[in-house]
Design a protein around this motif. Sequence first.
Motif, PDB file in Angstrom:
ATOM      1  N   ILE A   1     -33.662 -10.556  96.638  1.00  0.00           N
ATOM      2  CA  ILE A   1     -34.891 -11.305  96.331  1.00  0.00           C
ATOM      3  C   ILE A   1     -34.995 -12.551  97.215  1.00  0.00           C
ATOM      4  CG2 ILE A   1     -35.023 -10.450  93.956  1.00  0.00           C
ATOM      5  CD1 ILE A   1     -33.906 -13.200  93.041  1.00  0.00           C
ATOM      6  N   ASP A   2     -34.188 -12.576  98.270  1.00  0.00           N
ATOM      7  CA  ASP A   2     -34.139 -13.715  99.186  1.00  0.00           C
ATOM      8  C   ASP A   2     -33.897 -15.007  98.423  1.00  0.00           C
ATOM      9  OD1 ASP A   2     -34.192 -14.914 101.700  1.00  0.00           O
ATOM     10  OD2 ASP A   2     -36.337 -15.382 101.576  1.00  0.00           O
ATOM     11  N   GLY A   3     -32.968 -14.956  97.483  1.00  0.00           N
ATOM     12  CA  GLY A   3     -32.693 -16.097  96.617  1.00  0.00           C
ATOM     13  C   GLY A   3     -31.860 -17.175  97.284  1.00  0.00           C
ATOM     14  N   PHE A   4     -32.068 -18.396  96.833  1.00  0.00           N
ATOM     15  CA  PHE A   4     -31.359 -19.567  97.351  1.00  0.00           C
ATOM     16  C   PHE A   4     -30.492 -20.116  96.227  1.00  0.00           C
ATOM     17  CE2 PHE A   4     -31.722 -23.170 100.533  1.00  0.00           C
ATOM     18  CZ  PHE A   4     -30.747 -23.954  99.970  1.00  0.00           C
ATOM     19  N   ALA A   5     -29.179 -19.978  96.368  1.00  0.00           N
ATOM     20  CA  ALA A   5     -28.281 -20.448  95.314  1.00  0.00           C
ATOM     21  C   ALA A   5     -26.872 -20.643  95.832  1.00  0.00           C
ATOM     22  CB  ALA A   5     -28.264 -19.470  94.148  1.00  0.00           C
ATOM     23  N   GLY A   6     -26.123 -21.423  95.076  1.00  0.00           N
ATOM     24  CA  GLY A   6     -24.701 -21.574  95.277  1.00  0.00           C
ATOM     25  C   GLY A   6     -24.048 -21.620  93.912  1.00  0.00           C
ATOM     26  N   ALA A   7     -22.763 -21.288  93.837  1.00  0.00           N
ATOM     27  CA  ALA A   7     -22.086 -21.294  92.540  1.00  0.00           C
ATOM     28  C   ALA A   7     -20.600 -21.557  92.723  1.00  0.00           C
ATOM     29  CB  ALA A   7     -22.299 -19.966  91.819  1.00  0.00           C
ATOM     30  N   ILE A   8     -20.010 -22.151  91.704  1.00  0.00           N
ATOM     31  CA  ILE A   8     -18.569 -22.342  91.629  1.00  0.00           C
ATOM     32  C   ILE A   8     -18.073 -21.667  90.360  1.00  0.00           C
ATOM     33  CG2 ILE A   8     -18.492 -24.484  92.965  1.00  0.00           C
ATOM     34  CD1 ILE A   8     -18.421 -26.032  90.311  1.00  0.00           C
ATOM     35  N   GLY A   9     -16.844 -21.146  90.390  1.00  0.00           N
ATOM     36  CA  GLY A   9     -16.325 -20.469  89.214  1.00  0.00           C
ATOM     37  C   GLY A   9     -14.809 -20.506  89.141  1.00  0.00           C
ATOM     38  N   VAL A  10     -14.308 -20.351  87.924  1.00  0.00           N
ATOM     39  CA  VAL A  10     -12.869 -20.241  87.700  1.00  0.00           C
ATOM     40  C   VAL A  10     -12.659 -19.244  86.566  1.00  0.00           C
ATOM     41  CG1 VAL A  10     -12.861 -22.244  86.119  1.00  0.00           C
ATOM     42  CG2 VAL A  10     -10.721 -21.482  87.166  1.00  0.00           C
ATOM     43  N   ASP A  11     -11.629 -18.386  86.692  1.00  0.00           N
ATOM     44  CA  ASP A  11     -11.350 -17.450  85.611  1.00  0.00           C
ATOM     45  C   ASP A  11     -10.127 -17.906  84.814  1.00  0.00           C
ATOM     46  OD1 ASP A  11      -8.985 -16.580  86.890  1.00  0.00           O
ATOM     47  OD2 ASP A  11      -9.920 -14.784  87.732  1.00  0.00           O
ATOM     48  N   ARG A  12      -9.829 -17.181  83.753  1.00  0.00           N
ATOM     49  CA  ARG A  12      -8.767 -17.614  82.836  1.00  0.00           C
ATOM     50  C   ARG A  12      -7.379 -17.525  83.446  1.00  0.00           C
ATOM     51  NH1 ARG A  12      -8.442 -12.811  78.244  1.00  0.00           N
ATOM     52  NH2 ARG A  12      -8.128 -11.048  79.647  1.00  0.00           N
ATOM     53  N   ASN A  13      -7.249 -16.805  84.572  1.00  0.00           N
ATOM     54  CA  ASN A  13      -5.965 -16.714  85.257  1.00  0.00           C
ATOM     55  C   ASN A  13      -5.789 -17.787  86.328  1.00  0.00           C
ATOM     56  OD1 ASN A  13      -5.148 -14.331  83.828  1.00  0.00           O
ATOM     57  ND2 ASN A  13      -6.542 -13.153  85.126  1.00  0.00           N
ATOM     58  N   GLY A  14      -6.781 -18.663  86.447  1.00  0.00           N
ATOM     59  CA  GLY A  14      -6.695 -19.756  87.404  1.00  0.00           C
ATOM     60  C   GLY A  14      -7.227 -19.429  88.780  1.00  0.00           C
ATOM     61  N   ASN A  15      -7.839 -18.260  88.925  1.00  0.00           N
ATOM     62  CA  ASN A  15      -8.457 -17.914  90.201  1.00  0.00           C
ATOM     63  C   ASN A  15      -9.786 -18.649  90.336  1.00  0.00           C
ATOM     64  OD1 ASN A  15      -6.485 -15.839  90.958  1.00  0.00           O
ATOM     65  ND2 ASN A  15      -7.358 -14.682  89.259  1.00  0.00           N
ATOM     66  N   VAL A  16     -10.009 -19.276  91.489  1.00  0.00           N
ATOM     67  CA  VAL A  16     -11.245 -20.014  91.713  1.00  0.00           C
ATOM     68  C   VAL A  16     -12.016 -19.359  92.854  1.00  0.00           C
ATOM     69  CG1 VAL A  16     -10.274 -22.190  90.888  1.00  0.00           C
ATOM     70  CG2 VAL A  16     -10.173 -21.642  93.330  1.00  0.00           C
ATOM     71  N   PHE A  17     -13.344 -19.527  92.813  1.00  0.00           N
ATOM     72  CA  PHE A  17     -14.168 -18.955  93.864  1.00  0.00           C
ATOM     73  C   PHE A  17     -15.466 -19.735  93.956  1.00  0.00           C
ATOM     74  CE2 PHE A  17     -16.515 -15.684  96.256  1.00  0.00           C
ATOM     75  CZ  PHE A  17     -15.535 -15.312  97.166  1.00  0.00           C
ATOM     76  N   HIS A  18     -16.025 -19.774  95.151  1.00  0.00           N
ATOM     77  CA  HIS A  18     -17.332 -20.401  95.345  1.00  0.00           C
ATOM     78  C   HIS A  18     -18.074 -19.616  96.414  1.00  0.00           C
ATOM     79  CE1 HIS A  18     -15.883 -22.155  99.149  1.00  0.00           C
ATOM     80  NE2 HIS A  18     -14.761 -22.406  98.491  1.00  0.00           N
ATOM     81  N   GLN A  19     -19.388 -19.597  96.320  1.00  0.00           N
ATOM     82  CA  GLN A  19     -20.189 -18.852  97.289  1.00  0.00           C
ATOM     83  C   GLN A  19     -21.589 -19.447  97.322  1.00  0.00           C
ATOM     84  OE1 GLN A  19     -19.771 -14.620  96.967  1.00  0.00           O
ATOM     85  NE2 GLN A  19     -21.450 -14.150  98.373  1.00  0.00           N
ATOM     86  N   ASP A  20     -22.240 -19.349  98.484  1.00  0.00           N
ATOM     87  CA  ASP A  20     -23.629 -19.771  98.580  1.00  0.00           C
ATOM     88  C   ASP A  20     -24.406 -18.781  99.427  1.00  0.00           C
ATOM     89  OD1 ASP A  20     -22.911 -20.548 101.250  1.00  0.00           O
ATOM     90  OD2 ASP A  20     -22.305 -22.493 100.472  1.00  0.00           O
ATOM     91  N   SER A  21     -25.711 -18.773  99.234  1.00  0.00           N
ATOM     92  CA  SER A  21     -26.568 -17.864  99.979  1.00  0.00           C
ATOM     93  C   SER A  21     -27.121 -18.514 101.235  1.00  0.00           C
ATOM     94  CB  SER A  21     -27.732 -17.392  99.096  1.00  0.00           C
ATOM     95  OG  SER A  21     -28.521 -18.498  98.693  1.00  0.00           O
ATOM     96  N   HIS A  22     -27.130 -19.829 101.251  1.00  0.00           N
ATOM     97  CA  HIS A  22     -27.575 -20.594 102.413  1.00  0.00           C
ATOM     98  C   HIS A  22     -26.584 -21.736 102.603  1.00  0.00           C
ATOM     99  CE1 HIS A  22     -31.209 -18.528 101.136  1.00  0.00           C
ATOM    100  NE2 HIS A  22     -31.786 -18.825 102.278  1.00  0.00           N
ATOM    101  N   PRO A  23     -26.087 -21.949 103.800  1.00  0.00           N
ATOM    102  CA  PRO A  23     -25.147 -23.068 104.000  1.00  0.00           C
ATOM    103  C   PRO A  23     -25.902 -24.388 103.893  1.00  0.00           C
ATOM    104  CG  PRO A  23     -25.716 -22.050 106.097  1.00  0.00           C
ATOM    105  CD  PRO A  23     -26.365 -21.231 105.043  1.00  0.00           C
ATOM    106  N   LYS A  24     -25.274 -25.435 103.408  1.00  0.00           N
ATOM    107  CA  LYS A  24     -23.916 -25.498 102.917  1.00  0.00           C
ATOM    108  C   LYS A  24     -23.949 -26.038 101.500  1.00  0.00           C
ATOM    109  CE  LYS A  24     -22.089 -26.882 107.456  1.00  0.00           C
ATOM    110  NZ  LYS A  24     -21.474 -28.001 108.191  1.00  0.00           N
ATOM    111  N   MET A  25     -23.320 -25.345 100.571  1.00  0.00           N
ATOM    112  CA  MET A  25     -23.162 -25.924  99.248  1.00  0.00           C
ATOM    113  C   MET A  25     -22.132 -27.035  99.329  1.00  0.00           C
ATOM    114  SD  MET A  25     -22.156 -24.198  95.576  1.00  0.00           S
ATOM    115  CE  MET A  25     -20.584 -23.573  96.171  1.00  0.00           C
ATOM    116  N   VAL A  26     -22.442 -28.139  98.701  1.00  0.00           N
ATOM    117  CA  VAL A  26     -21.568 -29.307  98.672  1.00  0.00           C
ATOM    118  C   VAL A  26     -20.620 -29.141  97.485  1.00  0.00           C
ATOM    119  CG1 VAL A  26     -21.546 -31.798  98.307  1.00  0.00           C
ATOM    120  CG2 VAL A  26     -23.310 -30.778  99.726  1.00  0.00           C
ATOM    121  N   PHE A  27     -19.316 -28.969  97.751  1.00  0.00           N
ATOM    122  CA  PHE A  27     -18.380 -28.699  96.656  1.00  0.00           C
ATOM    123  C   PHE A  27     -17.007 -29.273  96.979  1.00  0.00           C
ATOM    124  CE2 PHE A  27     -17.186 -25.528  99.673  1.00  0.00           C
ATOM    125  CZ  PHE A  27     -15.832 -25.333  99.463  1.00  0.00           C
TER     126      PHE A  27
END
Length: 281
Positions: free
Chosen positions: A243-269
């Motif tokens: 859908i040509d969406g513009f977003a970024g997200a940060i996440g962490v799971d219960r095992n301590g794995n972390v991840f971040h991703q964005d659709s357009h640079p640059k998410m500030v994190f």
Amino acid sequence: MLRLLIHGGFFSESDQTHEVKVAKQNSLKEIAKKSFEFLKSHSAEETVVFAVSLLEDDPLFNAGIGSQIQSDGKIRMSASLMNGENQKFSGVINIENVKNPIEVAKVLMKEDDRVLGGDGAKVYATENGFQDFSTEIPQRRKEYEEKLKNGGKGTVGCVALDKDGKLAAATSTGGKGFEIVGRISDSATVAGNYANSFCAVSCTGVGEDIVSNATATKIVTRVTDGMSIENSFEKTFSELKEIDGFAGAIGVDRNGNVFHQDSHPKMVFASFDGERMEVFE
């Protein structure tokens, strides 16, 4: 196993200076360190509120102090909090004249009615001791007067995993600027801020795209169903791309794995685990 990530919207090389970039990097590092230290002796829920309140207090970001101005010249802010353990969600939508919307969301956690909007949110804040506070800064007024030539999307957020293995997410925004009065962003919805006992996610970007894609909820649901956090992000962002969406997200799971991703640079994190600091470049 303590984990903490924060975000502060997006950075554009075309309309923001190198000095602003460095200032944001330094601010995120400092807030991440302070918040991680706080996390050592507090719950994930308490920590994400603490971190987001610091981000709201920094005029570099579009939340709390420094929020964007809407088309009628007023500032209206939204923020939400979700506790992954008990699955409680609370938030305020389009609240005016409070310093820290996320703090109001925190107080709402004790209520049966946990998401309030507009005048009702402001009345509730006043009744609970929150004083009138103008979050406007001169730069935002200048942008408004120029019809936001420099624009920007700068929602802030935090996800955390505490020492008891509990997760939480918090998100706050000053909106996209010059929007139609009454417009509702993703930040106080489960599309932009979601957590359960498996994963916690906070989003930033264009609220309409994030809501259309149900971004945070999809990622958390996929992790819950057994997909890795990395694959959950990648699958969800592939759908956002459709859908040509513009977003970024940060996440962490219960095992301590972390991840971040964005659709357009640059998410500030920034991400900090007590030893290793990662910050946007």
